[in-house]
Write a protein that holds these residues in place. Structure first.
Motif, PDB file in Angstrom:
ATOM      1  N   MET A   1       0.830  -1.192   0.000  1.00 42.08           N
ATOM      2  CA  MET A   1       0.000   0.000   0.000  1.00 42.08           C
ATOM      3  C   MET A   1       0.874   1.254   0.000  1.00 42.08           C
ATOM      4  SD  MET A   1      -3.215   0.711  -0.222  1.00 42.08           S
ATOM      5  CE  MET A   1      -3.922  -0.866   0.115  1.00 42.08           C
ATOM      6  N   GLY A   2       2.046   1.162   0.598  1.00 44.99           N
ATOM      7  CA  GLY A   2       2.933   2.319   0.685  1.00 44.99           C
ATOM      8  C   GLY A   2       3.345   2.859  -0.669  1.00 44.99           C
ATOM      9  N   ALA A   3       3.635   1.983  -1.623  1.00 42.71           N
ATOM     10  CA  ALA A   3       4.038   2.432  -2.960  1.00 42.71           C
ATOM     11  C   ALA A   3       2.898   3.187  -3.635  1.00 42.71           C
ATOM     12  CB  ALA A   3       4.460   1.237  -3.810  1.00 42.71           C
ATOM     13  N   ALA A   4       1.681   2.708  -3.456  1.00 40.26           N
ATOM     14  CA  ALA A   4       0.526   3.371  -4.063  1.00 40.26           C
ATOM     15  C   ALA A   4       0.308   4.748  -3.442  1.00 40.26           C
ATOM     16  CB  ALA A   4      -0.726   2.513  -3.893  1.00 40.26           C
ATOM     17  N   VAL A   5       0.397   4.836  -2.135  1.00 40.18           N
ATOM     18  CA  VAL A   5       0.191   6.110  -1.447  1.00 40.18           C
ATOM     19  C   VAL A   5       1.277   7.105  -1.833  1.00 40.18           C
ATOM     20  CG1 VAL A   5       0.106   7.230   0.816  1.00 40.18           C
ATOM     21  CG2 VAL A   5      -1.138   5.093   0.428  1.00 40.18           C
ATOM     22  N   ASP A   6       2.529   6.652  -1.850  1.00 37.91           N
ATOM     23  CA  ASP A   6       3.627   7.546  -2.244  1.00 37.91           C
ATOM     24  C   ASP A   6       3.432   8.057  -3.664  1.00 37.91           C
ATOM     25  OD1 ASP A   6       4.925   7.380   0.202  1.00 37.91           O
ATOM     26  OD2 ASP A   6       6.309   5.814  -0.466  1.00 37.91           O
ATOM     27  N   ALA A   7       3.084   7.164  -4.590  1.00 38.25           N
ATOM     28  CA  ALA A   7       2.875   7.568  -5.984  1.00 38.25           C
ATOM     29  C   ALA A   7       1.688   8.518  -6.100  1.00 38.25           C
ATOM     30  CB  ALA A   7       2.668   6.336  -6.863  1.00 38.25           C
ATOM     31  N   LEU A   8       0.634   8.256  -5.341  1.00 37.54           N
ATOM     32  CA  LEU A   8      -0.532   9.133  -5.375  1.00 37.54           C
ATOM     33  C   LEU A   8      -0.160  10.542  -4.939  1.00 37.54           C
ATOM     34  CD1 LEU A   8      -3.552   9.735  -5.637  1.00 37.54           C
ATOM     35  CD2 LEU A   8      -3.796   8.922  -3.268  1.00 37.54           C
ATOM     36  N   TYR A   9       0.542  10.672  -3.821  1.00 34.68           N
ATOM     37  CA  TYR A   9       0.875  12.007  -3.336  1.00 34.68           C
ATOM     38  C   TYR A   9       1.912  12.711  -4.208  1.00 34.68           C
ATOM     39  CZ  TYR A   9      -2.401  11.783   0.381  1.00 34.68           C
ATOM     40  OH  TYR A   9      -3.587  11.714   1.067  1.00 34.68           O
ATOM     41  N   ARG A  10       2.794  11.961  -4.857  1.00 28.83           N
ATOM     42  CA  ARG A  10       3.694  12.589  -5.832  1.00 28.83           C
ATOM     43  C   ARG A  10       2.874  13.228  -6.947  1.00 28.83           C
ATOM     44  NH1 ARG A  10       6.925   8.202  -4.901  1.00 28.83           N
ATOM     45  NH2 ARG A  10       6.167   7.091  -6.727  1.00 28.83           N
ATOM     46  N   ALA A  11       1.873  12.506  -7.425  1.00 34.60           N
ATOM     47  CA  ALA A  11       1.023  13.031  -8.494  1.00 34.60           C
ATOM     48  C   ALA A  11       0.213  14.231  -8.010  1.00 34.60           C
ATOM     49  CB  ALA A  11       0.091  11.929  -9.000  1.00 34.60           C
ATOM     50  N   LEU A  12      -0.385  14.129  -6.844  1.00 33.34           N
ATOM     51  CA  LEU A  12      -1.224  15.220  -6.336  1.00 33.34           C
ATOM     52  C   LEU A  12      -0.407  16.485  -6.083  1.00 33.34           C
ATOM     53  CD1 LEU A  12      -3.470  13.298  -3.772  1.00 33.34           C
ATOM     54  CD2 LEU A  12      -3.960  13.831  -6.175  1.00 33.34           C
ATOM     55  N   LEU A  13       0.770  16.314  -5.524  1.00 36.23           N
ATOM     56  CA  LEU A  13       1.604  17.473  -5.203  1.00 36.23           C
ATOM     57  C   LEU A  13       2.213  18.116  -6.444  1.00 36.23           C
ATOM     58  CD1 LEU A  13       3.285  16.106  -1.985  1.00 36.23           C
ATOM     59  CD2 LEU A  13       1.541  17.891  -2.132  1.00 36.23           C
ATOM     60  N   SER A  14       2.308  17.368  -7.526  1.00 37.37           N
ATOM     61  CA  SER A  14       2.872  17.934  -8.754  1.00 37.37           C
ATOM     62  C   SER A  14       1.799  18.606  -9.613  1.00 37.37           C
ATOM     63  CB  SER A  14       3.608  16.870  -9.554  1.00 37.37           C
ATOM     64  OG  SER A  14       2.693  15.917 -10.074  1.00 37.37           O
ATOM     65  N   ASP A  15       0.538  18.478  -9.224  1.00 33.41           N
ATOM     66  CA  ASP A  15      -0.562  19.068  -9.988  1.00 33.41           C
ATOM     67  C   ASP A  15      -0.954  20.405  -9.353  1.00 33.41           C
ATOM     68  OD1 ASP A  15      -3.136  19.775 -11.008  1.00 33.41           O
ATOM     69  OD2 ASP A  15      -3.424  17.683 -11.622  1.00 33.41           O
ATOM     70  N   ASP A  16      -0.730  21.488 -10.079  1.00 36.80           N
ATOM     71  CA  ASP A  16      -1.017  22.831  -9.550  1.00 36.80           C
ATOM     72  C   ASP A  16      -2.497  23.051  -9.237  1.00 36.80           C
ATOM     73  OD1 ASP A  16       1.636  23.548  -9.605  1.00 36.80           O
ATOM     74  OD2 ASP A  16       1.510  24.503 -11.575  1.00 36.80           O
ATOM     75  N   ARG A  17      -3.365  22.238  -9.794  1.00 36.27           N
ATOM     76  CA  ARG A  17      -4.791  22.366  -9.481  1.00 36.27           C
ATOM     77  C   ARG A  17      -5.107  21.802  -8.101  1.00 36.27           C
ATOM     78  NH1 ARG A  17      -6.607  19.108 -14.649  1.00 36.27           N
ATOM     79  NH2 ARG A  17      -4.767  17.985 -13.887  1.00 36.27           N
ATOM     80  N   LEU A  18      -4.222  20.964  -7.583  1.00 36.84           N
ATOM     81  CA  LEU A  18      -4.508  20.251  -6.333  1.00 36.84           C
ATOM     82  C   LEU A  18      -3.538  20.535  -5.201  1.00 36.84           C
ATOM     83  CD1 LEU A  18      -5.269  16.767  -7.917  1.00 36.84           C
ATOM     84  CD2 LEU A  18      -6.931  18.445  -7.102  1.00 36.84           C
ATOM     85  N   ASN A  19      -2.309  20.909  -5.513  1.00 37.16           N
ATOM     86  CA  ASN A  19      -1.290  20.965  -4.463  1.00 37.16           C
ATOM     87  C   ASN A  19      -1.575  21.995  -3.378  1.00 37.16           C
ATOM     88  OD1 ASN A  19      -0.496  23.273  -5.853  1.00 37.16           O
ATOM     89  ND2 ASN A  19       1.340  22.318  -6.719  1.00 37.16           N
ATOM     90  N   GLY A  20      -2.405  22.988  -3.657  1.00 42.08           N
ATOM     91  CA  GLY A  20      -2.759  23.965  -2.632  1.00 42.08           C
ATOM     92  C   GLY A  20      -3.518  23.365  -1.461  1.00 42.08           C
TER      93      GLY A  20
END
Length: 104
Positions: A1-20
Motif C-alpha cells: 500500500m505504501g508504494a501506491a500512497v507515495d505515488a498518489l501524493y507525488r502526483a497530487l503534489l505535482s498538480d497545480d490544481r490540487l497541491n494547494g
C-alpha cells in the motif's frame, strides 16, 4: 500500500490544481492515514483511526472537479501498479460513496 500512497501524493503534489490543498499539512501523517483508509476500504485490516471524512475535509471546500481528479489519480496509480480490475471497481465504488462527505 505504501508504494501506491507515495505515488498518489507525488502526483497530487505535482498538480497545480490540487497541491494547494496540501499546504501546511503533515504529509507523513496524511500518508499514514490514507494508507490505513485504503487498506480498510479494500478489505484489509480495519485500522483507520483518523477523523470522519466529512470533518477532515470540511474546511477545504473541495470541488467536485478536484475530487474527481484525485479519484482519477488514485485509480491511475493503482492501475499502474497492476491492481486487478475487481479492486479498481471497488475503489471507484468507494469514491462514489464518499463524494458527498468530501466535496464542499
Amino acid at each position: 500500500m505504501g508504494a501506491a500512497v507515495d505515488a498518489l501524493y507525488r502526483a497530487l503534489l505535482s498538480d497545480d490544481r490540487l497541491n494547494g490543498y496540501f499546504a501546511g499539512i503533515d504529509l507523513d501523517r496524511l500518508k499514514r492515514h490514507m494508507g490505513a483508509l485504503l487498506s480498510q476500504v479494500l478489505g484489509g485490516p480495519a485500522n483507520y483511526t483518523g477523523r470522519a471524512l466529512r470533518a477532515a475535509h470540511a474546511r477545504l471546500a473541495v470541488s467536485q472537479a478536484h475530487f474527481d481528479l484525485v479519484g482519477a489519480y488514485l485509480v491511475g496509480v493503482l492501475a499502474g501498479l497492476d491492481v486487478d480490475d475487481e479492486v479498481l471497481a471497488a475503489v471507484r465504488k468507494v469514491l462514489a460513496g464518499v463524494s458527498a462527505d468530501i466535496v464542499g
